[in-house]
Design a protein around this motif. Structure first.
Motif, PDB file in Angstrom:
ATOM      1  N   HIS A  51       0.827  -1.210   0.000  1.00 62.55           N
ATOM      2  CA  HIS A  51       0.000   0.000   0.000  1.00 62.55           C
ATOM      3  C   HIS A  51       0.859   1.257   0.000  1.00 62.55           C
ATOM      4  N   HIS A  54       1.515   2.184  -3.645  1.00 62.33           N
ATOM      5  CA  HIS A  54       0.335   2.821  -4.230  1.00 62.33           C
ATOM      6  C   HIS A  54       0.171   4.247  -3.710  1.00 62.33           C
ATOM      7  N   ARG A  64      -3.342   6.765 -10.123  1.00 60.33           N
ATOM      8  CA  ARG A  64      -3.366   5.489  -9.420  1.00 60.33           C
ATOM      9  C   ARG A  64      -2.697   4.416 -10.271  1.00 60.33           C
ATOM     10  N   LEU A  65      -2.068   3.481  -9.601  1.00 62.21           N
ATOM     11  CA  LEU A  65      -1.517   2.328 -10.297  1.00 62.21           C
ATOM     12  C   LEU A  65      -2.653   1.416 -10.749  1.00 62.21           C
ATOM     13  N   GLU A  67      -5.246  -1.625 -11.333  1.00 64.12           N
ATOM     14  CA  GLU A  67      -5.853  -2.502 -10.332  1.00 64.12           C
ATOM     15  C   GLU A  67      -5.121  -3.830 -10.209  1.00 64.12           C
ATOM     16  N   ASP A  70      -0.519  -5.258  -8.205  1.00 65.14           N
ATOM     17  CA  ASP A  70       0.061  -6.191  -7.227  1.00 65.14           C
ATOM     18  C   ASP A  70       0.188  -7.593  -7.806  1.00 65.14           C
TER      19      ASP A  70
END
Length: 214
Positions: A51, A54, A64-65, A67, A70
């Motif tokens: 986190h 992000h 934002r990276l 979805e 990860d």
């Protein structure tokens, strides 16, 4: 002081994963339009939960990276682990000594349970860590430098924080251990000593640790 619990960080302390994961993280962030060098990845993310990656990218870029960030990243990391991950030299001897002396120990890592398990299976450290000895930032929601993970591990292992010692190699981990009220031994095998300010003591060879814990 004889500690009643030794809490190991995982990446960089038990398994030599920091070079692998930070090279891949820097490359993937750069690929996504967030130019990041290997040294910058170590500086900003070593010892951190996902986190933090992000949050930092969003704060710096306003974007934002993806979805699936990860999942893609961990897929690359796990593949690289299978090719070349090794245990940190000297750590098996430390674990053998703790087991022989009946000193409780566990691992408390910013990484996911899956990441811990993949690394331990590849390096043979899984024989030393059953499920009851593995704690992840996934268990508490906030990663280091918050103290939550270390406090959670101590509670589950039934030991007061002041009777614990943490073995860490990152600035974030040292800060978390201090905030948890625990002693912390900073491993300088990869991290300059100056970046582990606040550690109870420093050591540069994992083979030294068993004697330091007496």
């Amino acid at each position: 002081m004889r500690y009643e619990l030794v809490v190991f960080d995982n990446d960089g302390v038990l398994v030599d994963s920091e070079p692998i994961s930070n090279r891949l993280l820097a490359a993937y962030l750069t690929e996504l339009g967030h130019p990041t060098s290997y040294d910058e990845s170590l500086r900003d993310y070593m010892g951190a939960a996902m986190h933090r990656v992000h949050d930092t990218v969003l704060e710096r870029s306003g974007r934002r990276l993806p979805e699936d960030f990860d999942d893609v990243f961990h897929g690359r990391v796990f593949a690289a682990f299978e090719e070349g991950l090794e245990a940190v030299p000297g750590v098996v001897g430390v674990l053998e000594k703790l087991a022989a002396d009946d000193v409780p120990y566990c691992v408390a890592s910013s990484g996911s349970h899956q990441r811990i398990r993949v690394g331990h299976r590849k390096t043979g450290l899984d024989r030393w860590f059953d499920d009851a000895r593995i704690f992840s930032s996934e268990d508490v929601g906030r990663g280091k430098p918050a103290p939550d993970l270390f406090l959670h591990a101590a509670e589950r292992m039934g030991v007061a924080p002041e009777r614990c010692v943490v073995v860490e190699d990152s600035a974030l981990g040292v800060r978390a251990a201090v905030a948890a009220g625990m002693d912390v031994y900073g491993y300088t095998g990869m991290t300059p000593a100056a970046k582990l300010a606040g550690a109870t003591r420093l050591f540069g060879d994992m083979g030294e640790l068993a004697d330091l814990l007496v």
